[in-house]
Design a protein around this motif. Structure first.
Motif, PDB file in Angstrom:
ATOM      1  N   ASP A 187     -33.893 -31.739 -15.433  1.00 32.08           N
ATOM      2  CA  ASP A 187     -33.108 -30.870 -14.565  1.00 32.08           C
ATOM      3  C   ASP A 187     -32.027 -31.673 -13.838  1.00 32.08           C
ATOM      4  N   CYS A 188     -31.020 -30.971 -13.347  1.00 31.47           N
ATOM      5  CA  CYS A 188     -30.019 -31.604 -12.486  1.00 31.47           C
ATOM      6  C   CYS A 188     -29.387 -30.534 -11.607  1.00 31.47           C
ATOM      7  N   GLY A 189     -28.480 -30.961 -10.717  1.00 37.09           N
ATOM      8  CA  GLY A 189     -27.808 -30.030  -9.825  1.00 37.09           C
ATOM      9  C   GLY A 189     -26.504 -29.537 -10.425  1.00 37.09           C
ATOM     10  N   PHE A 190     -25.448 -29.514  -9.625  1.00 39.66           N
ATOM     11  CA  PHE A 190     -24.151 -29.054 -10.101  1.00 39.66           C
ATOM     12  C   PHE A 190     -23.578 -30.018 -11.138  1.00 39.66           C
ATOM     13  N   VAL A 191     -22.937 -29.455 -12.158  1.00 38.61           N
ATOM     14  CA  VAL A 191     -22.375 -30.271 -13.237  1.00 38.61           C
ATOM     15  C   VAL A 191     -20.904 -29.918 -13.469  1.00 38.61           C
ATOM     16  N   GLY A 192     -20.117 -30.918 -13.870  1.00 37.38           N
ATOM     17  CA  GLY A 192     -18.792 -30.687 -14.422  1.00 37.38           C
ATOM     18  C   GLY A 192     -17.679 -30.312 -13.472  1.00 37.38           C
ATOM     19  N   GLY A 193     -17.821 -30.516 -12.167  1.00 35.18           N
ATOM     20  CA  GLY A 193     -16.747 -30.164 -11.251  1.00 35.18           C
ATOM     21  C   GLY A 193     -15.453 -30.914 -11.568  1.00 35.18           C
ATOM     22  N   ASP A 194     -14.341 -30.185 -11.698  1.00 38.74           N
ATOM     23  CA  ASP A 194     -13.035 -30.773 -12.045  1.00 38.74           C
ATOM     24  C   ASP A 194     -13.065 -31.520 -13.376  1.00 38.74           C
ATOM     25  N   MET A 195     -13.966 -31.134 -14.246  1.00 35.04           N
ATOM     26  CA  MET A 195     -14.116 -31.760 -15.563  1.00 35.04           C
ATOM     27  C   MET A 195     -12.927 -31.387 -16.454  1.00 35.04           C
ATOM     28  N   LYS A 196     -12.334 -32.387 -17.103  1.00 34.84           N
ATOM     29  CA  LYS A 196     -11.173 -32.145 -17.967  1.00 34.84           C
ATOM     30  C   LYS A 196     -11.509 -32.240 -19.458  1.00 34.84           C
ATOM     31  N   GLY A 197     -12.542 -33.008 -19.803  1.00 31.52           N
ATOM     32  CA  GLY A 197     -12.922 -33.173 -21.204  1.00 31.52           C
ATOM     33  C   GLY A 197     -14.289 -33.809 -21.301  1.00 31.52           C
ATOM     34  N   GLY A 198     -14.727 -34.030 -22.552  1.00 27.38           N
ATOM     35  CA  GLY A 198     -16.056 -34.588 -22.769  1.00 27.38           C
ATOM     36  C   GLY A 198     -17.116 -33.508 -22.902  1.00 27.38           C
ATOM     37  N   THR A 199     -18.363 -33.955 -23.020  1.00 25.61           N
ATOM     38  CA  THR A 199     -19.489 -33.038 -23.235  1.00 25.61           C
ATOM     39  C   THR A 199     -20.659 -33.425 -22.344  1.00 25.61           C
ATOM     40  N   ILE A 200     -21.258 -32.422 -21.709  1.00 25.85           N
ATOM     41  CA  ILE A 200     -22.482 -32.615 -20.935  1.00 25.85           C
ATOM     42  C   ILE A 200     -23.572 -31.755 -21.568  1.00 25.85           C
ATOM     43  N   LYS A 201     -24.680 -32.387 -21.964  1.00 31.01           N
ATOM     44  CA  LYS A 201     -25.802 -31.690 -22.578  1.00 31.01           C
ATOM     45  C   LYS A 201     -26.999 -31.759 -21.634  1.00 31.01           C
ATOM     46  N   ILE A 202     -27.633 -30.601 -21.390  1.00 32.24           N
ATOM     47  CA  ILE A 202     -28.710 -30.542 -20.403  1.00 32.24           C
ATOM     48  C   ILE A 202     -29.908 -29.817 -20.990  1.00 32.24           C
ATOM     49  N   GLY A 203     -31.070 -30.430 -20.844  1.00 27.75           N
ATOM     50  CA  GLY A 203     -32.279 -29.824 -21.381  1.00 27.75           C
ATOM     51  C   GLY A 203     -32.988 -28.903 -20.414  1.00 27.75           C
ATOM     52  N   GLY A 204     -32.865 -29.154 -19.103  1.00 23.09           N
ATOM     53  CA  GLY A 204     -33.584 -28.372 -18.101  1.00 23.09           C
ATOM     54  C   GLY A 204     -32.681 -27.444 -17.312  1.00 23.09           C
ATOM     55  N   LYS A 205     -33.030 -27.226 -16.060  1.00 20.98           N
ATOM     56  CA  LYS A 205     -32.266 -26.348 -15.178  1.00 20.98           C
ATOM     57  C   LYS A 205     -31.052 -27.093 -14.633  1.00 20.98           C
ATOM     58  N   PHE A 206     -29.979 -26.347 -14.348  1.00 20.00           N
ATOM     59  CA  PHE A 206     -28.797 -26.949 -13.730  1.00 20.00           C
ATOM     60  C   PHE A 206     -28.002 -25.861 -13.025  1.00 20.00           C
ATOM     61  N   ASP A 207     -27.086 -26.279 -12.172  1.00 10.98           N
ATOM     62  CA  ASP A 207     -26.225 -25.342 -11.447  1.00 10.98           C
ATOM     63  C   ASP A 207     -24.823 -25.405 -12.030  1.00 10.98           C
ATOM     64  N   LEU A 208     -24.285 -24.233 -12.389  1.00 10.55           N
ATOM     65  CA  LEU A 208     -22.978 -24.159 -13.026  1.00 10.55           C
ATOM     66  C   LEU A 208     -21.954 -23.577 -12.052  1.00 10.55           C
ATOM     67  N   LEU A 209     -20.810 -24.220 -11.953  1.00 13.05           N
ATOM     68  CA  LEU A 209     -19.730 -23.710 -11.110  1.00 13.05           C
ATOM     69  C   LEU A 209     -19.132 -22.440 -11.731  1.00 13.05           C
ATOM     70  N   PRO A 210     -18.591 -21.538 -10.909  1.00  9.11           N
ATOM     71  CA  PRO A 210     -18.004 -20.300 -11.457  1.00  9.11           C
ATOM     72  C   PRO A 210     -16.701 -20.535 -12.218  1.00  9.11           C
ATOM     73  N   SER A 211     -16.189 -21.752 -12.163  1.00 11.48           N
ATOM     74  CA  SER A 211     -14.921 -22.064 -12.840  1.00 11.48           C
ATOM     75  C   SER A 211     -15.132 -22.524 -14.289  1.00 11.48           C
ATOM     76  N   PHE A 212     -16.279 -22.177 -14.876  1.00 10.73           N
ATOM     77  CA  PHE A 212     -16.533 -22.421 -16.299  1.00 10.73           C
ATOM     78  C   PHE A 212     -16.655 -21.073 -17.004  1.00 10.73           C
ATOM     79  N   LYS A 213     -16.096 -20.999 -18.203  1.00 12.77           N
ATOM     80  CA  LYS A 213     -16.142 -19.751 -18.958  1.00 12.77           C
ATOM     81  C   LYS A 213     -17.147 -19.870 -20.098  1.00 12.77           C
ATOM     82  N   LYS A 214     -17.805 -18.765 -20.387  1.00 11.69           N
ATOM     83  CA  LYS A 214     -18.824 -18.754 -21.447  1.00 11.69           C
ATOM     84  C   LYS A 214     -18.159 -18.918 -22.797  1.00 11.69           C
TER      85      LYS A 214
END
Length: 234
Positions: A187-214
């Motif tokens: 698990d982790c907390g908030f991910v990817g704030g102001d993220m411009k590129g790259g990949t984050i892979k998460i196996g458990g729970k995490f918090d997603l900012l509303p500025s990400f699109k599905k």
């Protein structure tokens, strides 16, 4: 191979920019290598027992090095084995070689590294693979593997390479990330704030900012900065 053991429990931090290059020096040069003990500049032989075995480009650090900072700073090759825990800035700016920490690691592990490999058998604290304050890019290449848990601000401003955490991580994973891959199996907390590129892979729970699109295989963003980074659930 060079084996170092602390002669005592350190009352203050030791700043020792020791790399595998040290193993190729003579015993006299090794003993006279200068480090900082608090505000005092001292010789390595005053703080550590020193044993040299051949000319292999390898350091073995036995004992508690949790107050020893900058181990492996800028190393281009060779190997460091820490049979215990290690202080802050371990592997910072390294471009090659391998560091294995059998205990835990303090803040700034692998900061701004561009190559090589770091393995931590225990936990790591904050700012793994990050940029130093005021710098534009963090980790640019290489791999960091943490078999336990990690703290906050993992991979901030990361521009390449891979960070893998087998356990959990804290908040602000991949903040301002530009490239590379971060994998958190737990698990982790908030991910990817102001993220411009790259990949984050998460196996458990995490918090997603509303500025990400599905997206079809996860989420893309941070759209607030025109980012095209990917967050994927594994």
């Amino acid at each position: 191979m060079l084996i170092l053991k602390p002669k005592k429990d350190f009352e203050v931090s030791v700043e020792a920019e020791i790399t595998p290059d040290l193993a190729e020096k003579s015993e006299e040069e090794i003993k006279n290598f200068e480090v900082w003990y608090g505000k005092y500049k001292v010789k390595l032989g005053e703080l550590f027992e020193i044993k040299k075995e051949g000319d292999e480009k390898k350091l073995v650090l036995e004992g508690d090095f949790s107050r020893v900072k900058w181990i492996g700073r800028g190393m281009p090759d060779g190997e460091i084995i820490v049979k215990g825990s290690v202080g802050a800035h371990c592997g910072a700016f390294m471009s090659g070689g391998k560091i294995v920490v059998e205990g835990n690691a303090d803040d700034w592990l692998g900061a701004e590294m561009s190559g090589g490999e770091i393995v931590v058998k225990g936990n790591a604290k904050n700012l793994v693979g990050c940029a130093y304050y005021g710098d534009l890019e963090g980790m640019k290449g290489g791999k960091i593997l943490i078999e336990g848990n990690a703290g906050n601000y993992i991979g901030e401003k990361m521009a390449g390479g891979e960070i893998e955490i087998k356990g959990n991580a804290g908040d602000f994973v991949g903040t301002e990330m530009k490239n590379g891959t971060i994998i958190v199996h737990g698990d982790c907390g908030f991910v990817g704030g102001d993220m411009k590129g790259g990949t984050i892979k998460i196996g458990g729970k995490f918090d997603l900012l509303p500025s990400f699109k599905k997206a079809e295989d996860g989420w893309v963003g941070d759209i607030n900065v025109g980012g095209e980074g990917k967050i994927v659930k594994i």
